[in-house]
Design a protein around this motif. Structure first.
Motif, PDB file in Angstrom:
ATOM      1  N   ALA A 271       0.952  -1.317  -0.046  1.00 51.34           N
ATOM      2  CA  ALA A 271      -0.067  -0.145  -0.167  1.00 51.34           C
ATOM      3  C   ALA A 271       0.664   1.269   0.121  1.00 51.34           C
ATOM      4  O   ALA A 271       0.761   2.121  -0.872  1.00 51.34           O
ATOM      5  N   TYR A 272       1.933   1.236   0.800  1.00 50.28           N
ATOM      6  CA  TYR A 272       2.780   2.373   0.841  1.00 50.28           C
ATOM      7  C   TYR A 272       3.542   2.786  -0.542  1.00 50.28           C
ATOM      8  O   TYR A 272       3.512   3.935  -0.786  1.00 50.28           O
ATOM      9  N   SER A 273       3.837   1.729  -1.048  1.00 49.23           N
ATOM     10  CA  SER A 273       4.800   1.764  -2.444  1.00 49.23           C
ATOM     11  C   SER A 273       3.756   2.386  -3.243  1.00 49.23           C
ATOM     12  O   SER A 273       4.147   3.351  -3.936  1.00 49.23           O
ATOM     13  N   TYR A 274       2.375   1.785  -3.596  1.00 50.53           N
ATOM     14  CA  TYR A 274       1.485   2.419  -4.517  1.00 50.53           C
ATOM     15  C   TYR A 274       1.597   4.029  -4.052  1.00 50.53           C
ATOM     16  O   TYR A 274       1.413   5.049  -4.819  1.00 50.53           O
ATOM     17  N   LEU A 275       1.155   4.371  -2.636  1.00 50.31           N
ATOM     18  CA  LEU A 275       0.668   5.512  -2.259  1.00 50.31           C
ATOM     19  C   LEU A 275       1.844   6.683  -2.446  1.00 50.31           C
ATOM     20  O   LEU A 275       1.490   7.772  -3.053  1.00 50.31           O
ATOM     21  N   SER A 276       2.863   6.242  -2.051  1.00 51.37           N
ATOM     22  CA  SER A 276       4.032   7.231  -1.902  1.00 51.37           C
ATOM     23  C   SER A 276       4.349   7.551  -3.476  1.00 51.37           C
ATOM     24  O   SER A 276       4.816   8.700  -3.558  1.00 51.37           O
ATOM     25  N   ASN A 277       4.383   6.360  -4.147  1.00 55.34           N
ATOM     26  CA  ASN A 277       4.853   6.783  -5.630  1.00 55.34           C
ATOM     27  C   ASN A 277       3.928   7.625  -6.312  1.00 55.34           C
ATOM     28  O   ASN A 277       4.260   8.574  -7.341  1.00 55.34           O
TER      29      ASN A 277
END
Length: 891
Positions: A271-277
């Motif tokens: 989730a963090y990977s998708y959101l931060s990118n």
């Protein structure tokens, strides 16, 4: 955005001249001068086509002021040619609606689109107008009205064979179902989109629509009720694939947010990977706001509360287009009022206030949350004020309830009962309070009688169509829905016209005032107690309010409490047969008393008090008087009813406002007892009901309507001038579609009840389940009792379950006996129930028999005295004076 441009034919000379002006590389202001000169010398017959093209040119250059100016000229030229029933006229109305929308003149935009619908021509312009009206109402959060407009657009496009518009409308309908949530709505949304994907026309659908369809399907599968991670991810990835092929980077970025949101439930790292990118590649404030919002949720789940709060606060600044130096603690009024993202902002504040309640430690830190709560409240009020549709208002009251629940927690943590009372009151019956307040204030608007009658007729027509929609077979529902929706448009247009012709009429619609804790305490006597609750699935709080003090308490272990409440409601709805039944009930009822009255020496504290209870959520329709307050051997001596006098209220604010209404009736009592119901075999004869109202009439003279005389028409004609209205009949308010009450010839629905008026101090509903109905969080139960309050009653005695004929008659007869003696309504019902317990034993003392009837609303006495004695006194005095004069004259 869609403009309606046709290949135009007009004078070649004028066309060439205009073409030269528009293509010439110079300022718009210079072009405008040349255009005005051209129009000055153009033949009248060509003005229409020229102004149409010119208005579009300025619109495309984002010069909406000039687009509107020339659009108005275009409309005027069509009117001058007396061609207002033409396709070009509807096309120009649509464009004017679009120009005003882009110019942020939303009311004017709506008026132009409605003008298209009023022409009642089924073509793609009707479809486009309905579609754009759907967009406007969707942005305002008026989801149910938006849904109706989108359905209308879809039908218009279908009839005019405009497939692109039909698909576009279907996508928006599914999007609305996604917003409304709930199992049934999510299933409807999925079916609409899957039907498109499975249809033969799939090959002809533009990729941009396929991209939208897969995105929304992903959302519909990523929901609480129908959560299916695999299907959701499949549709998101398909939408992403199409976006990449199309080179739609903006849309592509948005899908990363949805994937991130999906994985917040399953895989925090992913989730963090998708959101931060996604955040890094976001260009618009709105997209950044959504990423930051979800990142806030991510950090909260990761237990980084400081970062979670920071992200949510930053998301709010992006939603509102505030600069980096602006604080969300001081949001400009205009930004809140004009924001198109009120629903997103409100959702962000729900998280923000909840997170701060968990993270802030000191009282000083917690007090800063009130600024956030204040902004959220203002936002809620703006949304409520803009929305007319009742279903949409209830939807937003439910959303508001999340804020008030969190706000009450803040008040508890800061030990601030004044604010807690305010939040609890804003969480209850605000829409009912507003309806009552508006109706009273409207009396001072001085509208002509014909206007008032027309408004009443339009509203009644809508209620009748709503009933017809429910009761008719499926094959007729679509046509009834269309008629119903057109009726709503006519009604809203009528109300809009009154804003101009009778400004006082519209000015009465103000935000509703909530009673303060201080005002309440000033009105109490030493014997009175108010207990108000607020609770949901996670938290619960209560206020015990006296004249000189307030006790603010938390309801502990709320999930277990809710379980006990439901178990209690189940046990009490049938008589106890064995001693084991009694003992099991006593144990549960005593446990609940301790949990709901969690203060020292509660049983002694409430002894001999007059208690008004304002319940919430699962405590709605809960008979508090049947709780056990001590472990005495005999249950009949330990019920709460034996120690205190109990009545209920929807909210203190509603109670006070309703009490202030002037009620002057000349008839003391009107009773209805149909007894037999030959039109419905499922309705059994109520042979005791006639005796019930005869007994009541022995105490309060009036009018009785029994058997064949107890018809719906006699009710409608004979209740507007009665102090007490008594209905002893069948009812069904557990029917979440349309509650009803039965008369001798037919049933009357809750919608029909809304069209009536009464002037009653008291309505007695001696009918099954008359306090039951659909529970709307943040507003209350949509019951028959509420319907009678809406139409004018000051108080209602109603039933929580099926009323036993024998015990019901016993209690109501004794109630009237004690009321006649001058007791208050609350005291009379209290004494009647105590008499029942005193004179019955064993199973007959089960709360099932005596605690079903409850009093909601004003608990005071009823003045049913006849003033005939005053006239006899006056006449007698005059006769005596004349007699003395005659004697004197004789002497």
């Amino acid at each position: 955005m869609h403009l309606f441009i046709y290949n135009l034919t007009f004078g070649q000379r004028d066309f060439n001249a205009l073409d030269s002006i528009l293509e010439y590389e110079t300022s718009l202001s210079y072009k405008k001068k040349k255009i005005d000169s051209l129009l000055h010398i153009t033949a009248k017959k060509n003005i229409k086509d020229l102004t149409f093209v010119i208005s579009i040119y300025f619109y495309q250059n984002q010069n909406y002021t000039d687009a509107l100016f020339y659009g108005n000229l275009n409309l005027k030229s069509i009117r001058d040619q007396k061609n207002i029933d033409s396709l070009p006229y509807r096309r120009s109305l649509c464009n004017m609606g679009l120009f005003h929308y882009q110019n942020k003149s939303f009311d004017l935009s709506e008026n132009y689109y409605k003008s298209v619908l009023l022409q009642n021509k089924i073509d793609k312009y009707q479809g486009r107008a309905a579609y754009r009206l759907g967009v406007i109402h969707q942005e305002n959060g008026d989801y149910y009205t938006a849904l109706s407009y989108y359905k209308m657009a879809k039908n218009s496009y279908f009839e005019s064979s405009y497939t692109k518009g039909e698909i576009e409308s279907s996508i928006k309908i599914a999007e609305i179902y996604e917003s409304l949530n709930g199992k049934l709505n999510l299933e409807k949304g999925r079916k609409i989109l899957l039907d498109i994907l499975n249809s033969k026309r799939i090959a002809t659908i533009d990729e941009i629509y396929l991209q939208d369809i897969h995105l929304i399907l992903g959302n519909l599968y990523d929901q609480e009720f129908l959560g299916d991670k695999n299907k959701s991810e499949k549709h998101y990835l398909k939408s992403l694939e199409i976006a990449k092929i199309r080179g739609d980077e903006f849309f592509e970025t948005g899908i990363y947010n949805n994937l991130g949101n999906l994985y917040l439930k399953h895989d925090l790292e992913k989730a963090y990977s998708y959101l931060s990118n996604g955040l890094k590649h976001s260009n618009s404030n709105w997209v950044k706001a959504i990423f930051l919002h979800n990142l806030g949720i991510y950090y909260f789940k990761a237990k980084n509360y400081e970062k979670a709060i920071e992200c949510i606060e930053l998301s709010i600044t992006k939603y509102l287009n505030l600069d980096k130096t602006s604080s969300i603690a001081s949001v400009p009024e205009i930004e809140l009022e004009s924001s198109l993202y009120k629903n997103y902002i409100l959702d962000a504040y729900v998280f923000l206030i909840g997170y701060k309640n968990m993270h802030k430690k000191t009282k000083k830190e917690l007090n800063t949350i009130y600024k956030d709560i204040d902004i959220a409240e203002r936002l809620i009020d703006y949304i409520r004020f803009e929305i007319e549709d009742q279903k949409s208002r209830l939807y937003w009251q439910k959303q508001a309830s999340k804020i008030y629940q969190n706000a009450t927690k803040t008040a508890f943590l800061t030990n601030n009962p004044e604010k807690a009372f305010h939040f609890m009151e804003k969480n209850k019956a605000v829409l009912l309070l507003k309806d009552i307040k508006d109706r009273e204030l409207k009396k001072h608007a001085n509208l002509p009688n014909d206007i008032l009658k027309k408004e009443e007729q339009l509203k009644n027509n809508i209620y009748q169509l709503q009933d017809a929609y429910v009761f008719n077979e499926i094959s007729k529902k679509d046509s009834i829905h269309d008629i119903l929706f057109n009726s709503k448009i006519i009604y809203h247009n009528f109300i809009d016209s009154l804003k101009v012709d009778y400004p006082k009429y519209y000015n009465y619609k103000t935000l509703t005032k909530i009673t303060s804790l201080k005002e309440l305490q000033n009105s109490l006597t030493k014997e009175q107690l108010i207990i108000e609750y607020i609770l949901n699935e996670e938290n619960g709080y209560g206020l015990l309010i006296e004249k000189e003090a307030t006790t603010f308490f938390e309801l502990e272990d709320i999930s277990l409490l809710n379980k006990y409440i439901l178990e209690f409601k189940s046990k009490i709805r049938s008589p106890f047969i064995t001693k084991k039944d009694f003992e099991s009930y006593k144990e549960l009822a005593f446990l609940l008393f301790q949990k709901l009255f969690p203060f020292n020496n509660a049983s002694k504290y409430i002894f001999n008090k007059k208690i008004t209870i304002i319940p919430d959520d699962n405590l709605q329709n809960f008979p508090f008087e049947a709780l056990i307050i001590s472990k005495k051997e005999l249950a009949s001596e330990s019920y709460l009813i034996t120690s205190a006098e109990i009545n209920y209220a929807y909210s203190i604010s509603f109670l006070k406002e309703n009490q202030n209404i002037s009620r002057n009736s000349t008839t003391n009592f009107t009773g209805f007892a149909p007894v037999y119901f030959t039109y419905d075999n499922q309705l059994t004869a109520l042979k005791r009901s006639e005796n019930e109202i005869i007994d009541a009439e022995n105490f309060f003279s009036g009018h009785l309507f029994t058997k064949n005389n107890a018809t719906k028409d006699t009710f409608l004609q004979n209740t507007h001038d009665s102090k007490i209205i008594h209905l002893s009949t069948h009812a069904n308010a557990t029917d979440s579609i349309i509650p009803w009450v039965a008369f001798g010839d037919k049933k009357m629905s809750l919608n029909e009840l809304y069209t009536t008026k009464n002037n009653a101090e008291l309505v007695v509903l001696s009918a099954c389940n008359s306090a039951q109905g659909t529970l709307n969080k943040g507003e209350g139960v949509m019951s028959l009792a509420r319907g009678f309050f809406y139409t004018g009653a000051n108080s209602v005695i109603c039933s929580l379950w099926n009323v036993d004929d024998k015990s019901g008659q016993y209690i109501t007869t004794n109630f009237y006996k004690h009321l006649k003696k001058g007791n208050t309504k609350s005291k009379a019902l209290h004494l009647a129930k105590l008499e029942y317990l005193k004179n019955h034993s064993l199973s007959e003392t089960s709360p099932y028999y005596w605690s079903s009837l409850i009093l909601i609303g004003d608990a005071g006495s009823i003045n049913t005295s006849s003033y005939l004695w005053v006239w006899f006194l006056i006449i007698g005095s005059l006769v005596f004076i004349i007699f003395l004069w005659w004697l004197k004259k004789r002497k």
